[in-house]
Design a protein around this motif. Sequence first.
Motif, short mmCIF file in Angstrom:
data_model
loop_
_atom_site.label_atom_id
_atom_site.label_comp_id
_atom_site.label_asym_id
_atom_site.label_seq_id
_atom_site.Cartn_x
_atom_site.Cartn_y
_atom_site.Cartn_z
N GLY A 247 28.51 75.57 33.14
CA GLY A 247 28.15 76.92 33.56
C GLY A 247 27.45 77.70 32.47
O GLY A 247 26.72 78.64 32.74
N ARG A 355 33.17 76.54 34.64
CA ARG A 355 33.60 75.54 35.61
C ARG A 355 34.65 76.05 36.61
O ARG A 355 35.72 76.48 36.23
N SER A 356 34.30 75.96 37.88
CA SER A 356 35.08 76.54 38.99
C SER A 356 35.33 78.02 38.72
O SER A 356 36.48 78.44 38.64
N PRO A 357 34.23 78.78 38.58
CA PRO A 357 34.35 80.14 38.04
C PRO A 357 35.43 80.99 38.70
O PRO A 357 36.34 81.44 38.02
N TYR A 444 37.52 73.90 46.66
CA TYR A 444 36.25 74.40 46.10
C TYR A 444 35.20 74.42 47.20
O TYR A 444 35.11 73.49 47.99
N GLY A 512 27.89 75.18 40.79
CA GLY A 512 28.49 75.39 42.09
C GLY A 512 28.74 74.08 42.82
O GLY A 512 28.86 74.05 44.04
MO1 MOS Z 1 29.19 75.56 37.23
S1 MOS Z 1 30.43 76.93 36.34
O1 MOS Z 1 28.91 76.25 38.73
O2 MOS Z 1 27.93 75.40 36.20
#
Ligand code: MOS
Length: 763
Positions: A247, A355-357, A444, A512
Amino acid sequence: MSIAAPEPKANMGQPVPRYDAVAKVTGRAEYAADTPLNRPAYAYLVTSAIAKGRIDSFDLAAARQVRGLIDIVTHENAEKLKEAKLFSNGGYASTTIQPLKSAEIAQDGQIIAVVLGETFEAAREAAHAVKVNYTAANPTASFDSPGTTSARAKGQLAQFKEDPKVGDFARAFEEAEVKVTASYETPTQHHNPMELFATSCVWNGDSLTVYEPSQYVHGLKNGVAEQLGIDADKVRVINPYVGGAFGSKGSMTPRTAIIASIARRLGRPVKLVATRDQGFTIATYRAETRHEIKLGAGRDGKLTALRHEGWEISSRADAYAVGGTKTTTRLYACPNIESLVSIVRADRNTPGFMRSPPEVPYMFALESAMDELAVQLNMDPIELRRINDTTKEPIKGNPYTSRSLMTCFDQGAKAFGWAQRNGKPKSMSDGDWLIGYGCATTCYPTQMAPAAARIRLQRDGRARVEIAGHEIGSGAYTVIGQAAAEKLGVPLEKVAVFIGDSDLPPAPVAGGSNSTASTCSAVMMVCDQIRQRLFKALMPNETLVDKAKETVGVGQTPSSRAAKSDRPLDLEQAFDALGVSVVEEYGEWKPEGAPIDSFHAMHNGQMRMVGGDQMKDKIAYAFGAEFVEVRINRWTHEIRVPRLVGAFAAGHIMNPRTARSQLLGGLIWGMSSALHEATEIDARYARYVNDNLADYLVPVNADVPSVEVILVPEEDQQINPAGIKGLGELGNVGTNAAVCNAIFHATGQRIRKLPVRLENLEI
Ligand code: MOS
């Protein structure tokens, strides 16, 4: 040559070894900073030692004495670049804090000077000799610091559209037989990709080439062009490999246009490799969050009321919000739901995707609270999730395209040995070690975006696939190669894959978890175009073309694909019939429901991502169940995690080997987000303290003796032609809650604030 059927080993769904494995382990894979440049100037950043205030003056006398110094660029002499709009407001940038623009300081570690040297060492020495006189103001560091401002996220940024709500929460909660009210906290985290934030810029006349690790080459290309005020087609971004991103390399940081501008001014290439600690402030991070969850249920365990309120830190300049209630309000059946997300501004760099915000922090809260509810109900936590399982999301009532959550729980529980768990807290031990078993749901959203591909097939069966996807470690080369090999019916060894270059047909951000679905869908479609041409040449009077068309569109069933792919094709005959030796096709694919301007936007480096909860009459998520065993020493409070088990269902798995690797890493990272990782902030200075890999705790092999990944078969015919759901971010969601749920089971103590440190345990 005559090819009857695709090589079985190369088929989509086979555990093919990584396409780039040998290149990576032999050092032949070239990362951005590896690219040899002709007589580059080396850049070294000087960053602010204060978080708020202004620069009064620079004292550059000592720096100018350093042998090999070329130039020092500060706000006093830097080119004034055009403003960069935040990605979530229709721009490309990760922050609107634009360094070198004025004397004002908006965050600690802001770039305040770029020192250029004939060598890296000269630039570094001179940078360390730069003296800065500041007028410092008291910064606001985080929650609870004086000077924060809080406002609801909705209305502050274009991307954040709603706080999901349905029914009458207040009344249902009031009337609920069993209630949970609890607050949770997650810490600041930094991505710390192994590959540092590097940028090399080379001008050739009025054309610019940027070598930079990026999850989105077309976005970066357009963003840099905009800031420099030049035509986007004059910019090329190249990065065949990205050494970890998670991300942090998804949207444009200010450094790129700055380095490009300096290279233009110097008339020579400029190479920057920012240091590890600078990476904490010149890129994004996962901001700290707070949550309050209220759950109401009947004695039977059925949820009757759910409320999730979240608060997230962002910078003064930008309203960045991950906003995870879109997931937590849709996961379980419940008639009365309310949610609210607020952004709390502090004097910090702008946070961003990690990652997996949204799911990592928001699902920690919900899945911890579900465990608290199970304890109150004296119910097995898996049973509680079964009772509240649903085929429709409760906000709009849209059906899930597929949902195998309880199958994941069943298979995971069996592999883990959940049946041996004594539900009573503090009931299991082994000598000095208290044992706890915990579990949690992961999910997710399944997302996709338009993508284009160009594919060339030769008479001898060799193929060349071009698509500006990204290899961020996830296996993009491999699955793209597999898709082409299968659809063209040639061996994988004959397929050459070209990605990571903005001169290639555009693909969306590698974020995402959309990449495999988007890029493979485009590649499969273009392969079909090629096969159609070949079939047509061989059998001009057949209706095959129409039949082939059926396999191109959205929502095709796997059986119609198979019928097409299995169709034998004699390449030599077909090429002879066509009278050529090479066939090339270009095509643009978009997912069902993509807006009308999708392709136009795609070429401008703007994404029109669809999927997840943003679909018209359905909702698409991947699911999983995660199990954790903790062992806690009753005297020292040392916490060990001997076992992690995850069972995941994510539609068609393109490659079980690379998928497993993603999920393994996710589980480990998820455990780490509970027990290891946190960026500590000195509240007096709004400054990150542990900004290096010695002090920022990450797990090592000894922290994860056993990790098991179970891939639960699932077919989803509604999402994209290949039935692919992304899974890159699925593994590390919920794991933090599962760890804390296991700690509760072992000790009877509920930990609601991450990370768990042994001094927080009161056994
Ligand atoms: Mo990821 S946090 O959607 O690069």
